[in-house]
Design a protein around this motif. Structure first.
Motif, PDB file in Angstrom:
ATOM      1  N   GLU A 176     -34.254  18.360 -14.254  1.00  0.00           N
ATOM      2  CA  GLU A 176     -34.259  17.160 -13.421  1.00  0.00           C
ATOM      3  C   GLU A 176     -33.112  17.190 -12.410  1.00  0.00           C
ATOM      4  OE1 GLU A 176     -34.031  14.047 -16.271  1.00  0.00           O
ATOM      5  OE2 GLU A 176     -36.133  14.208 -16.887  1.00  0.00           O
ATOM      6  N   VAL A 177     -31.967  17.689 -12.840  1.00  0.00           N
ATOM      7  CA  VAL A 177     -30.805  17.774 -11.952  1.00  0.00           C
ATOM      8  C   VAL A 177     -31.052  18.769 -10.824  1.00  0.00           C
ATOM      9  CG1 VAL A 177     -28.434  18.645 -11.843  1.00  0.00           C
ATOM     10  CG2 VAL A 177     -29.082  16.973 -13.584  1.00  0.00           C
ATOM     11  N   LEU A 178     -31.656  19.898 -11.138  1.00  0.00           N
ATOM     12  CA  LEU A 178     -31.927  20.892 -10.104  1.00  0.00           C
ATOM     13  C   LEU A 178     -32.887  20.337  -9.052  1.00  0.00           C
ATOM     14  CD1 LEU A 178     -32.194  24.244 -12.104  1.00  0.00           C
ATOM     15  CD2 LEU A 178     -30.240  23.302 -10.865  1.00  0.00           C
ATOM     16  N   ALA A 179     -33.843  19.515  -9.474  1.00  0.00           N
ATOM     17  CA  ALA A 179     -34.754  18.889  -8.520  1.00  0.00           C
ATOM     18  C   ALA A 179     -33.982  17.938  -7.599  1.00  0.00           C
ATOM     19  CB  ALA A 179     -35.856  18.138  -9.251  1.00  0.00           C
ATOM     20  N   LYS A 180     -33.025  17.200  -8.171  1.00  0.00           N
ATOM     21  CA  LYS A 180     -32.213  16.290  -7.373  1.00  0.00           C
ATOM     22  C   LYS A 180     -31.314  17.052  -6.398  1.00  0.00           C
ATOM     23  CE  LYS A 180     -29.035  12.362  -7.924  1.00  0.00           C
ATOM     24  NZ  LYS A 180     -28.340  11.486  -8.912  1.00  0.00           N
ATOM     25  N   LEU A 181     -30.732  18.150  -6.861  1.00  0.00           N
ATOM     26  CA  LEU A 181     -29.866  18.953  -6.006  1.00  0.00           C
ATOM     27  C   LEU A 181     -30.654  19.654  -4.906  1.00  0.00           C
ATOM     28  CD1 LEU A 181     -27.495  20.428  -8.730  1.00  0.00           C
ATOM     29  CD2 LEU A 181     -26.922  18.707  -7.010  1.00  0.00           C
ATOM     30  N   LYS A 182     -31.903  19.937  -5.170  1.00  0.00           N
ATOM     31  CA  LYS A 182     -32.770  20.495  -4.123  1.00  0.00           C
ATOM     32  C   LYS A 182     -32.933  19.487  -2.989  1.00  0.00           C
ATOM     33  CE  LYS A 182     -37.210  22.881  -3.501  1.00  0.00           C
ATOM     34  NZ  LYS A 182     -37.760  22.060  -2.402  1.00  0.00           N
ATOM     35  N   GLU A 183     -33.049  18.192  -3.330  1.00  0.00           N
ATOM     36  CA  GLU A 183     -33.154  17.147  -2.311  1.00  0.00           C
ATOM     37  C   GLU A 183     -31.874  17.045  -1.485  1.00  0.00           C
ATOM     38  OE1 GLU A 183     -34.109  13.545  -4.305  1.00  0.00           O
ATOM     39  OE2 GLU A 183     -36.139  14.189  -4.868  1.00  0.00           O
ATOM     40  N   GLU A 184     -30.739  17.438  -2.079  1.00  0.00           N
ATOM     41  CA  GLU A 184     -29.454  17.407  -1.379  1.00  0.00           C
ATOM     42  C   GLU A 184     -29.177  18.731  -0.656  1.00  0.00           C
ATOM     43  OE1 GLU A 184     -26.171  16.012  -3.753  1.00  0.00           O
ATOM     44  OE2 GLU A 184     -27.432  14.579  -4.815  1.00  0.00           O
ATOM     45  N   HIS A 185     -30.179  19.589  -0.595  1.00  0.00           N
ATOM     46  CA  HIS A 185     -30.089  20.870   0.117  1.00  0.00           C
ATOM     47  C   HIS A 185     -29.092  21.836  -0.534  1.00  0.00           C
ATOM     48  CE1 HIS A 185     -32.459  18.979   3.273  1.00  0.00           C
ATOM     49  NE2 HIS A 185     -31.564  18.017   3.340  1.00  0.00           N
ATOM     50  N   LEU A 186     -28.865  21.680  -1.837  1.00  0.00           N
ATOM     51  CA  LEU A 186     -27.954  22.589  -2.540  1.00  0.00           C
ATOM     52  C   LEU A 186     -28.688  23.650  -3.344  1.00  0.00           C
ATOM     53  CD1 LEU A 186     -25.162  20.133  -3.727  1.00  0.00           C
ATOM     54  CD2 LEU A 186     -24.867  22.113  -2.217  1.00  0.00           C
ATOM     55  N   ILE A 187     -29.997  23.511  -3.435  1.00  0.00           N
ATOM     56  CA  ILE A 187     -30.823  24.449  -4.202  1.00  0.00           C
ATOM     57  C   ILE A 187     -31.961  24.951  -3.313  1.00  0.00           C
ATOM     58  CG2 ILE A 187     -32.468  24.672  -6.103  1.00  0.00           C
ATOM     59  CD1 ILE A 187     -29.735  24.520  -7.171  1.00  0.00           C
ATOM     60  N   ASP A 188     -32.185  26.264  -3.345  1.00  0.00           N
ATOM     61  CA  ASP A 188     -33.369  26.854  -2.723  1.00  0.00           C
ATOM     62  C   ASP A 188     -34.211  27.485  -3.817  1.00  0.00           C
ATOM     63  OD1 ASP A 188     -32.751  26.193  -0.096  1.00  0.00           O
ATOM     64  OD2 ASP A 188     -31.608  28.017   0.240  1.00  0.00           O
ATOM     65  N   VAL A 189     -35.475  27.162  -3.820  1.00  0.00           N
ATOM     66  CA  VAL A 189     -36.397  27.740  -4.798  1.00  0.00           C
ATOM     67  C   VAL A 189     -37.387  28.629  -4.061  1.00  0.00           C
ATOM     68  CG1 VAL A 189     -38.143  27.275  -6.556  1.00  0.00           C
ATOM     69  CG2 VAL A 189     -36.185  25.724  -6.298  1.00  0.00           C
ATOM     70  N   VAL A 190     -37.398  29.910  -4.421  1.00  0.00           N
ATOM     71  CA  VAL A 190     -38.337  30.864  -3.842  1.00  0.00           C
ATOM     72  C   VAL A 190     -39.424  31.119  -4.884  1.00  0.00           C
ATOM     73  CG1 VAL A 190     -38.641  33.147  -2.835  1.00  0.00           C
ATOM     74  CG2 VAL A 190     -36.479  31.916  -2.507  1.00  0.00           C
ATOM     75  N   PRO A 191     -40.638  30.635  -4.650  1.00  0.00           N
ATOM     76  CA  PRO A 191     -41.702  30.781  -5.649  1.00  0.00           C
ATOM     77  C   PRO A 191     -41.858  32.223  -6.119  1.00  0.00           C
ATOM     78  CG  PRO A 191     -42.419  29.363  -3.856  1.00  0.00           C
ATOM     79  CD  PRO A 191     -41.111  29.946  -3.434  1.00  0.00           C
ATOM     80  N   GLN A 192     -41.950  32.379  -7.435  1.00  0.00           N
ATOM     81  CA  GLN A 192     -42.160  33.672  -8.095  1.00  0.00           C
ATOM     82  C   GLN A 192     -41.006  34.659  -7.860  1.00  0.00           C
ATOM     83  OE1 GLN A 192     -46.016  34.823  -6.572  1.00  0.00           O
ATOM     84  NE2 GLN A 192     -47.104  33.398  -7.928  1.00  0.00           N
ATOM     85  N   VAL A 193     -39.901  34.155  -7.337  1.00  0.00           N
ATOM     86  CA  VAL A 193     -38.723  35.005  -7.136  1.00  0.00           C
ATOM     87  C   VAL A 193     -37.530  34.463  -7.905  1.00  0.00           C
ATOM     88  CG1 VAL A 193     -37.075  35.957  -5.463  1.00  0.00           C
ATOM     89  CG2 VAL A 193     -39.516  35.791  -4.877  1.00  0.00           C
ATOM     90  N   GLY A 194     -37.146  33.223  -7.621  1.00  0.00           N
ATOM     91  CA  GLY A 194     -36.018  32.659  -8.344  1.00  0.00           C
ATOM     92  C   GLY A 194     -35.451  31.413  -7.692  1.00  0.00           C
ATOM     93  N   THR A 195     -34.423  30.871  -8.327  1.00  0.00           N
ATOM     94  CA  THR A 195     -33.721  29.682  -7.854  1.00  0.00           C
ATOM     95  C   THR A 195     -32.307  30.086  -7.466  1.00  0.00           C
ATOM     96  OG1 THR A 195     -35.032  28.252  -9.302  1.00  0.00           O
ATOM     97  CG2 THR A 195     -32.975  27.350  -8.459  1.00  0.00           C
ATOM     98  N   TYR A 196     -31.869  29.614  -6.310  1.00  0.00           N
ATOM     99  CA  TYR A 196     -30.579  30.031  -5.769  1.00  0.00           C
ATOM    100  C   TYR A 196     -29.765  28.814  -5.332  1.00  0.00           C
ATOM    101  CZ  TYR A 196     -33.101  34.463  -5.218  1.00  0.00           C
ATOM    102  OH  TYR A 196     -33.839  35.602  -5.446  1.00  0.00           O
ATOM    103  N   VAL A 197     -28.448  28.954  -5.408  1.00  0.00           N
ATOM    104  CA  VAL A 197     -27.580  28.013  -4.701  1.00  0.00           C
ATOM    105  C   VAL A 197     -27.833  28.254  -3.210  1.00  0.00           C
ATOM    106  CG1 VAL A 197     -25.216  27.271  -4.267  1.00  0.00           C
ATOM    107  CG2 VAL A 197     -25.844  28.177  -6.524  1.00  0.00           C
ATOM    108  N   SER A 198     -28.105  27.193  -2.478  1.00  0.00           N
ATOM    109  CA  SER A 198     -28.483  27.378  -1.078  1.00  0.00           C
ATOM    110  C   SER A 198     -27.338  27.984  -0.279  1.00  0.00           C
ATOM    111  CB  SER A 198     -28.885  26.038  -0.458  1.00  0.00           C
ATOM    112  OG  SER A 198     -27.789  25.161  -0.412  1.00  0.00           O
ATOM    113  N   LYS A 199     -27.691  28.922   0.600  1.00  0.00           N
ATOM    114  CA  LYS A 199     -26.708  29.406   1.554  1.00  0.00           C
ATOM    115  C   LYS A 199     -26.392  28.291   2.543  1.00  0.00           C
ATOM    116  CE  LYS A 199     -27.580  34.360   1.299  1.00  0.00           C
ATOM    117  NZ  LYS A 199     -27.689  35.611   2.087  1.00  0.00           N
TER     118      LYS A 199
END
Length: 237
Positions: free
Chosen positions: A54-77
């Motif tokens: 749930e936290v990662l979904a929230k951080l994605k909204e804050e542009h701190l998480i990038d999710v690449v489907p079938q690749v992985g989850t990254y701290v956003s550049k």
């Protein structure tokens, strides 16, 4: 490796994991571009994966998480266009808030600002204290917004300034933050003396001018180049 701070009184698992993970991203301990996983984060925090998800979904909204489907989850550049948007928002809103402060500002809030800057001054020329300064800097501006009863505006700025604040911290690690402390002291003087005619210049120097130094951080030959995605470029507003 994350820095795991103690749980605060009353924090549930979701609040705790959000605070700790976000702090590690904003302090660059979890570096831009770094791969992260729910499992590793949950293990580090010793909680279940559900609140972390749930936290990662929230951080994605804050542009701190990038999710690449079938690749992985990254701290956003750190992205150029998000720096520019945050700088524009900070400049526009801060100018207006300081103008309001020159007209009316609570005495107790002014005292808070002076105490805060006093603590900032103690950190000048101290090694490896950039994060401490950065936290005081954030509190300084928060006090100004709170003194104008605009706490929710500040919260919105904080959510949308994740890329701007990360490059600021990186810059403060490479350069002295003494000038920023001096500018904070000058802002207090402008508020005390009601010098509205100098506000725009002061805010421009504090928020926009530092961006001129940032190119050295993201250009190709920088040791931090891998922290950035500047495909849209970065420019001074």
């Amino acid at each position: 490796m994350m820095n795991i701070s103690p749980r605060l009184a009353g924090e549930n698992n979701k609040d705790y994991s959000y605070r700790v993970i976000r702090e590690n991203m904003m302090s660059l301990t979890l570096a831009p571009g770094q791969v992260i996983s729910e499992i590793d984060l949950a293990d580090a925090l010793q909680i279940s994966r559900t609140p972390v998800r749930e936290v990662l979904a929230k951080l994605k909204e804050e542009h701190l998480i990038d999710v690449v489907p079938q690749v992985g989850t990254y701290v956003s550049k750190i992205k150029g266009h998000l720096i520019e948007e945050a700088a524009f928002m900070r400049f526009t809103l801060e100018k207006e808030v300081l103008l309001r402060s020159c007209q009316s500002f609570p005495a107790e809030a002014l005292l808070e600002l002076k105490k805060n800057v006093g603590l900032q001054e103690l950190l000048v020329d101290k090694k490896a204290r950039e994060l401490d300064f950065h936290q005081l800097d954030t509190e300084f501006h928060q006090i100004i917004y709170r003194g104008n009863h605009l706490e929710n505006v500040w919260k919105s700025i904080t959510r949308l300034s994740t890329h701007y604040n990360r490059i600021r911290l990186l810059s403060e690690r490479e350069h002295s933050f003494e000038e920023a402390v001096t500018q904070h002291r000058q802002m207090i003087g402008l508020i005390e003396q009601g010098q509205t005619e100098q506000i725009e210049h002061a805010v421009k120097q504090h928020i926009l001018a530092p961006m001129n130094q940032w190119e050295e951080l993201y250009r190709d030959d920088s040791r931090f180049a891998h922290y950035f995605d500047v495909s849209s470029g970065i420019s001074v507003c």
